[in-house]
Design a protein around this motif. Structure first.
Motif, PDB file in Angstrom:
ATOM      1  N   GLY A 137       0.821  -1.211   0.000  1.00  0.00           N
ATOM      2  CA  GLY A 137       0.000   0.000   0.000  1.00  0.00           C
ATOM      3  C   GLY A 137       0.851   1.256   0.000  1.00  0.00           C
ATOM      4  O   GLY A 137       0.598   2.204  -0.762  1.00  0.00           O
ATOM      5  N   GLN A 138       1.868   1.274   0.844  1.00  0.00           N
ATOM      6  CA  GLN A 138       2.776   2.423   0.900  1.00  0.00           C
ATOM      7  C   GLN A 138       3.455   2.647  -0.447  1.00  0.00           C
ATOM      8  O   GLN A 138       3.517   3.782  -0.945  1.00  0.00           O
ATOM      9  CB  GLN A 138       3.845   2.200   1.974  1.00  0.00           C
ATOM     10  N   TYR A 139       3.980   1.573  -1.006  1.00  0.00           N
ATOM     11  CA  TYR A 139       4.740   1.680  -2.250  1.00  0.00           C
ATOM     12  C   TYR A 139       3.861   2.189  -3.388  1.00  0.00           C
ATOM     13  O   TYR A 139       4.277   3.076  -4.154  1.00  0.00           O
ATOM     14  CB  TYR A 139       5.356   0.334  -2.617  1.00  0.00           C
ATOM     15  N   LEU A 140       2.669   1.643  -3.527  1.00  0.00           N
ATOM     16  CA  LEU A 140       1.784   2.089  -4.610  1.00  0.00           C
ATOM     17  C   LEU A 140       1.416   3.555  -4.438  1.00  0.00           C
ATOM     18  O   LEU A 140       1.369   4.310  -5.417  1.00  0.00           O
ATOM     19  CB  LEU A 140       0.540   1.206  -4.668  1.00  0.00           C
ATOM     20  N   ALA A 141       1.180   3.982  -3.210  1.00  0.00           N
ATOM     21  CA  ALA A 141       0.884   5.400  -2.965  1.00  0.00           C
ATOM     22  C   ALA A 141       2.066   6.284  -3.362  1.00  0.00           C
ATOM     23  O   ALA A 141       1.887   7.332  -3.990  1.00  0.00           O
ATOM     24  CB  ALA A 141       0.533   5.607  -1.493  1.00  0.00           C
ATOM     25  N   GLU A 142       3.261   5.849  -3.028  1.00  0.00           N
ATOM     26  CA  GLU A 142       4.472   6.617  -3.371  1.00  0.00           C
ATOM     27  C   GLU A 142       4.661   6.707  -4.878  1.00  0.00           C
ATOM     28  O   GLU A 142       5.237   7.689  -5.377  1.00  0.00           O
ATOM     29  CB  GLU A 142       5.689   5.959  -2.732  1.00  0.00           C
ATOM     30  N   GLN A 143       4.175   5.711  -5.621  1.00  0.00           N
ATOM     31  CA  GLN A 143       4.275   5.711  -7.081  1.00  0.00           C
ATOM     32  C   GLN A 143       3.066   6.390  -7.737  1.00  0.00           C
ATOM     33  O   GLN A 143       2.943   6.369  -8.963  1.00  0.00           O
ATOM     34  CB  GLN A 143       4.388   4.268  -7.606  1.00  0.00           C
ATOM     35  N   ASP A 144       2.193   6.961  -6.924  1.00  0.00           N
ATOM     36  CA  ASP A 144       0.964   7.619  -7.394  1.00  0.00           C
ATOM     37  C   ASP A 144       0.065   6.645  -8.161  1.00  0.00           C
ATOM     38  O   ASP A 144      -0.541   6.989  -9.175  1.00  0.00           O
ATOM     39  CB  ASP A 144       1.287   8.842  -8.258  1.00  0.00           C
ATOM     40  N   ILE A 145      -0.003   5.432  -7.666  1.00  0.00           N
ATOM     41  CA  ILE A 145      -0.886   4.410  -8.231  1.00  0.00           C
ATOM     42  C   ILE A 145      -2.013   4.157  -7.246  1.00  0.00           C
ATOM     43  O   ILE A 145      -1.770   3.856  -6.070  1.00  0.00           O
ATOM     44  CB  ILE A 145      -0.116   3.105  -8.520  1.00  0.00           C
ATOM     45  N   GLY A 146      -3.240   4.317  -7.716  1.00  0.00           N
ATOM     46  CA  GLY A 146      -4.393   4.091  -6.863  1.00  0.00           C
ATOM     47  C   GLY A 146      -4.619   2.615  -6.610  1.00  0.00           C
ATOM     48  O   GLY A 146      -4.242   1.759  -7.411  1.00  0.00           O
ATOM     49  N   ILE A 147      -5.248   2.324  -5.469  1.00  0.00           N
ATOM     50  CA  ILE A 147      -5.567   0.955  -5.087  1.00  0.00           C
ATOM     51  C   ILE A 147      -7.069   0.747  -5.166  1.00  0.00           C
ATOM     52  O   ILE A 147      -7.852   1.574  -4.695  1.00  0.00           O
ATOM     53  CB  ILE A 147      -5.075   0.652  -3.660  1.00  0.00           C
ATOM     54  N   VAL A 148      -7.456  -0.373  -5.771  1.00  0.00           N
ATOM     55  CA  VAL A 148      -8.839  -0.836  -5.760  1.00  0.00           C
ATOM     56  C   VAL A 148      -8.816  -2.158  -4.998  1.00  0.00           C
ATOM     57  O   VAL A 148      -8.046  -3.052  -5.340  1.00  0.00           O
ATOM     58  CB  VAL A 148      -9.373  -1.071  -7.191  1.00  0.00           C
ATOM     59  N   TYR A 149      -9.640  -2.265  -3.960  1.00  0.00           N
ATOM     60  CA  TYR A 149      -9.597  -3.480  -3.149  1.00  0.00           C
ATOM     61  C   TYR A 149     -10.985  -3.753  -2.578  1.00  0.00           C
ATOM     62  O   TYR A 149     -11.940  -3.036  -2.862  1.00  0.00           O
ATOM     63  CB  TYR A 149      -8.527  -3.348  -2.054  1.00  0.00           C
ATOM     64  N   GLY A 150     -11.091  -4.790  -1.767  1.00  0.00           N
ATOM     65  CA  GLY A 150     -12.394  -5.257  -1.299  1.00  0.00           C
ATOM     66  C   GLY A 150     -13.094  -4.425  -0.257  1.00  0.00           C
ATOM     67  O   GLY A 150     -14.197  -4.778   0.176  1.00  0.00           O
ATOM     68  N   GLY A 151     -12.488  -3.332   0.188  1.00  0.00           N
ATOM     69  CA  GLY A 151     -13.175  -2.375   1.045  1.00  0.00           C
ATOM     70  C   GLY A 151     -13.120  -2.637   2.533  1.00  0.00           C
ATOM     71  O   GLY A 151     -13.630  -1.840   3.322  1.00  0.00           O
ATOM     72  N   GLY A 152     -12.496  -3.737   2.944  1.00  0.00           N
ATOM     73  CA  GLY A 152     -12.492  -4.091   4.360  1.00  0.00           C
ATOM     74  C   GLY A 152     -11.502  -3.290   5.190  1.00  0.00           C
ATOM     75  O   GLY A 152     -10.542  -2.721   4.681  1.00  0.00           O
ATOM     76  N   ALA A 153     -11.766  -3.297   6.518  1.00  0.00           N
ATOM     77  CA  ALA A 153     -10.925  -2.555   7.447  1.00  0.00           C
ATOM     78  C   ALA A 153      -9.973  -3.452   8.219  1.00  0.00           C
ATOM     79  O   ALA A 153      -9.120  -2.957   8.960  1.00  0.00           O
ATOM     80  CB  ALA A 153     -11.804  -1.783   8.436  1.00  0.00           C
ATOM     81  N   VAL A 154     -10.118  -4.769   8.068  1.00  0.00           N
ATOM     82  CA  VAL A 154      -9.314  -5.690   8.863  1.00  0.00           C
ATOM     83  C   VAL A 154      -8.522  -6.620   7.948  1.00  0.00           C
ATOM     84  O   VAL A 154      -8.736  -6.668   6.738  1.00  0.00           O
ATOM     85  CB  VAL A 154     -10.203  -6.522   9.809  1.00  0.00           C
ATOM     86  N   GLY A 155      -7.601  -7.362   8.546  1.00  0.00           N
ATOM     87  CA  GLY A 155      -6.828  -8.352   7.819  1.00  0.00           C
ATOM     88  C   GLY A 155      -5.898  -7.739   6.791  1.00  0.00           C
ATOM     89  O   GLY A 155      -5.432  -6.604   6.929  1.00  0.00           O
ATOM     90  N   MET A 156      -5.620  -8.518   5.744  1.00  0.00           N
ATOM     91  CA  MET A 156      -4.747  -8.045   4.674  1.00  0.00           C
ATOM     92  C   MET A 156      -5.374  -6.854   3.957  1.00  0.00           C
ATOM     93  O   MET A 156      -4.676  -5.948   3.510  1.00  0.00           O
ATOM     94  CB  MET A 156      -4.475  -9.178   3.684  1.00  0.00           C
ATOM     95  N   MET A 157      -6.703  -6.855   3.853  1.00  0.00           N
ATOM     96  CA  MET A 157      -7.387  -5.714   3.218  1.00  0.00           C
ATOM     97  C   MET A 157      -7.116  -4.430   3.991  1.00  0.00           C
ATOM     98  O   MET A 157      -6.758  -3.400   3.410  1.00  0.00           O
ATOM     99  CB  MET A 157      -8.896  -5.977   3.121  1.00  0.00           C
TER     100      MET A 157
END
Length: 195
Positions: free
Chosen positions: A28-48
């Motif tokens: 997550g950190q790396y993609l943000a630093e590369q200005d790449i957005g993340i699309v994911y399952g929306g959860g607040a826990v676990g790997m998500m």
């Protein structure tokens, strides 16, 4: 190829090895630093939760896609900038694939594997032309990669479809590989013998 958004498949558990959650957070950190957005399952826990939190900590763009029944269980991440609420798990997968330019599967359980295999299949039959990455943290996916070798050897998978899959142990390595992707020729059934 240009990648503006990456769909990340991962689950609501972190596994028994702290390396898995750490790798999701770092992705997550790396993609943000590369200005790449993340699309994911929306959860607040676990790997998500870990991948979203990593991106948010670095000011990244995060889009969650979650079915209404999981929203009702209060599992949705409260801090992501965009939360798409859909009516089924099928719609969730469909929207997640549509919103990303590439896919990365993190270590996970049956749900993560199911998402990965469906998108891998969609690539074979030409429903998308996107690279798929496997973040092979702690050699988590070694047995799956061996299974692909068996599928090819036994005639159930053409080797050319492995060209849409890329593996790496770290985010930077995997992202670099995804950027080299050339779409694979769409599958036809002319070469299958009829009985």
């Amino acid at each position: 190829m240009e990648i503006k958004n990456i769909t990340v498949f991962c689950g609501a558990r972190t596994g028994t090895n702290p390396l898995y959650e750490e790798s999701a957070f770092k992705l997550g950190q790396y993609l943000a630093e590369q200005d790449i957005g993340i699309v994911y399952g929306g959860g607040a826990v676990g790997m998500m939760g870990a991948v979203a939190n990593g991106a948010l900590e670095r000011g990244g763009r995060v889009t969650g896609v979650i079915p209404q029944f999981l929203m009702d269980r209060e599992m949705a991440h409260p801090d992501v900038q965009r939360m798409e609420i859909v009516q089924s798990m099928h719609k969730r997968k469909e929207m997640m694939e549509e919103l990303g330019d590439a896919v990365i599967a993190l270590p996970g359980g049956a749900g993560t594997l199911e998402e990965f295999f469906e998108v891998f299949t969609w690539g074979q039959i030409g429903l998308h032309k996107k690279p798929i990455g496997i973040l092979n943290v702690n050699n988590f996916y070694d047995e799956l990669l061996q299974l692909f070798d068996k599928l090819i050897a036994e005639g159930f998978l053409q080797a050319k479809y492995m060209e849409q899959l890329f593996t790496g142990k770290e985010a930077g390595e995997l992202l670099e590989k995804l950027g080299t992707f050339t779409p694979v020729e769409v599958r036809t059934y002319n070469d299958i013998k009829r009985r």
